[in-house]
Each structure stands twice: as structure tokens, then as C-alpha cells.
Scaffold this motif. Sequence first.
Motif, PDB file in Angstrom:
ATOM      1  N   UNK A 174      43.349  43.918  46.933  1.00  0.00           N
ATOM      2  CA  UNK A 174      44.264  44.965  48.678  1.00  0.00           C
ATOM      3  C   UNK A 174      43.123  44.198  49.244  1.00  0.00           C
ATOM      4  N   UNK A 175      42.900  45.394  50.324  1.00  0.00           N
ATOM      5  CA  UNK A 175      41.555  45.931  51.280  1.00  0.00           C
ATOM      6  C   UNK A 175      40.552  45.889  50.367  1.00  0.00           C
ATOM      7  N   UNK A 176      40.601  46.815  49.606  1.00  0.00           N
ATOM      8  CA  UNK A 176      39.485  47.574  49.443  1.00  0.00           C
ATOM      9  C   UNK A 176      39.028  46.947  48.613  1.00  0.00           C
ATOM     10  N   UNK A 177      39.978  46.012  47.614  1.00  0.00           N
ATOM     11  CA  UNK A 177      39.748  45.965  45.982  1.00  0.00           C
ATOM     12  C   UNK A 177      38.229  45.980  45.655  1.00  0.00           C
ATOM     13  N   UNK A 178      37.374  45.901  45.136  1.00  0.00           N
ATOM     14  CA  UNK A 178      35.901  45.379  44.304  1.00  0.00           C
ATOM     15  C   UNK A 178      36.311  44.353  43.285  1.00  0.00           C
ATOM     16  N   UNK A 179      34.724  43.487  42.897  1.00  0.00           N
ATOM     17  CA  UNK A 179      35.333  43.255  41.347  1.00  0.00           C
ATOM     18  C   UNK A 179      33.746  42.679  41.214  1.00  0.00           C
ATOM     19  N   UNK A 180      33.313  42.700  40.239  1.00  0.00           N
ATOM     20  CA  UNK A 180      31.921  42.043  40.242  1.00  0.00           C
ATOM     21  C   UNK A 180      32.174  41.258  38.538  1.00  0.00           C
ATOM     22  N   UNK A 181      31.733  39.856  39.143  1.00  0.00           N
ATOM     23  CA  UNK A 181      32.513  39.256  38.639  1.00  0.00           C
ATOM     24  C   UNK A 181      30.763  38.876  37.240  1.00  0.00           C
ATOM     25  N   UNK A 182      29.922  39.110  37.995  1.00  0.00           N
ATOM     26  CA  UNK A 182      28.981  38.779  37.479  1.00  0.00           C
ATOM     27  C   UNK A 182      28.228  39.267  36.431  1.00  0.00           C
ATOM     28  N   UNK A 183      28.704  40.975  36.438  1.00  0.00           N
ATOM     29  CA  UNK A 183      28.321  41.988  35.125  1.00  0.00           C
ATOM     30  C   UNK A 183      30.103  41.556  34.322  1.00  0.00           C
ATOM     31  N   UNK A 184      31.250  41.280  34.333  1.00  0.00           N
ATOM     32  CA  UNK A 184      32.467  41.119  33.748  1.00  0.00           C
ATOM     33  C   UNK A 184      32.769  40.125  32.681  1.00  0.00           C
ATOM     34  N   UNK A 185      31.635  38.889  33.554  1.00  0.00           N
ATOM     35  CA  UNK A 185      31.132  37.676  32.649  1.00  0.00           C
ATOM     36  C   UNK A 185      30.301  37.932  31.152  1.00  0.00           C
ATOM     37  N   UNK A 186      28.820  38.518  32.012  1.00  0.00           N
ATOM     38  CA  UNK A 186      27.629  38.857  31.366  1.00  0.00           C
ATOM     39  C   UNK A 186      27.747  39.889  30.508  1.00  0.00           C
TER      40      UNK A 186
ATOM     41  N   UNK B  66      30.345  42.591  30.432  1.00  0.00           N
ATOM     42  CA  UNK B  66      32.147  43.483  30.073  1.00  0.00           C
ATOM     43  C   UNK B  66      33.169  42.204  28.752  1.00  0.00           C
ATOM     44  N   UNK B  67      32.663  41.234  28.771  1.00  0.00           N
ATOM     45  CA  UNK B  67      33.602  40.056  27.821  1.00  0.00           C
ATOM     46  C   UNK B  67      32.501  40.568  27.035  1.00  0.00           C
ATOM     47  N   UNK B  68      31.433  40.338  27.349  1.00  0.00           N
ATOM     48  CA  UNK B  68      30.681  40.089  25.475  1.00  0.00           C
ATOM     49  C   UNK B  68      31.266  41.777  24.891  1.00  0.00           C
ATOM     50  N   UNK B  69      30.646  42.750  25.374  1.00  0.00           N
ATOM     51  CA  UNK B  69      31.223  43.886  25.594  1.00  0.00           C
ATOM     52  C   UNK B  69      32.259  43.580  23.993  1.00  0.00           C
ATOM     53  N   UNK B  70      33.636  43.361  25.098  1.00  0.00           N
ATOM     54  CA  UNK B  70      34.715  42.920  24.063  1.00  0.00           C
ATOM     55  C   UNK B  70      34.975  42.440  22.755  1.00  0.00           C
ATOM     56  N   UNK B  71      34.294  41.389  23.631  1.00  0.00           N
ATOM     57  CA  UNK B  71      34.369  40.423  22.557  1.00  0.00           C
ATOM     58  C   UNK B  71      33.386  40.982  20.982  1.00  0.00           C
ATOM     59  N   UNK B  72      32.553  42.028  21.215  1.00  0.00           N
ATOM     60  CA  UNK B  72      31.610  42.302  20.242  1.00  0.00           C
ATOM     61  C   UNK B  72      32.566  43.261  19.132  1.00  0.00           C
ATOM     62  N   UNK B  73      33.226  44.680  20.625  1.00  0.00           N
ATOM     63  CA  UNK B  73      34.303  45.120  19.498  1.00  0.00           C
ATOM     64  C   UNK B  73      35.530  45.195  18.875  1.00  0.00           C
TER      65      UNK B  73
END
Length: 103
Positions: free
Chosen positions: A11-23, A25-32
Motif C-alpha cells: 500500500x502507499x505507506x507500506x515499508x519493508x526492509x528486505x536486507x533485514x528480512x533475508x539476513x 528474520x529468515x535465519x531466525x525462523x530457520x533456527x527456531x
Amino acid sequence: MIKVSVLYPNNESATFDMDYYCKTHLPLVAELVGKALISSSADAGLAGGAPGEAPTYIAMGHLVFESVESFQQAFAPHQEVIAADLVNFTNVSPVIQISNIAG
């Protein structure tokens, strides 16, 4: 096998930090979730179907598991920790879809 898709609506105000997500968040999920996770990937939305149209989703994450049951057993104990990390990379609430991987 099944794919858990985590879709982040644009949406017009949506933000997303792909660098954080890939480096982070996804490793956190994988570890858990541990060995139940077969693979993971991330997509950054580029465009919609019509010329000049914004993407429907700002980003998508995909997690592959053997079955819905294996996903639920691995994910459920860590759901609060994973959800709490969302504020570190986005300001939108994700939509979850579980799909059977065909073919």
C-alpha cells in the motif's frame, strides 16, 4: 511437500526492509523451526500485471515443509517470537497461505 507463503500486502505507506528480512528474520525462523524446514526463499515485489501498476505484495517469504503437520509442530512453539520480529522489517500485517507443491 507444502509451501507456507507469507505475503506482505503493498500500500502507499507500506515499508519493508528486505536486507533485514533475508539476513536476520529468515535465519531466525530457520533456527527456531529447525530441521523441519526444508528450504526458504524471499521475493521482492516489482510491479503489478498492468504497465505502471504497483505490486500487489511488497514482499513474499516462502517456507517449504514436508507436511502441514510438520510445519505446525515446528512453528507453533515459536510463533510469538517470530511475530514479534515483524516490527523490525515491516509496518504491514502479513497474509499466510499454505499450498501443496504440485508436480
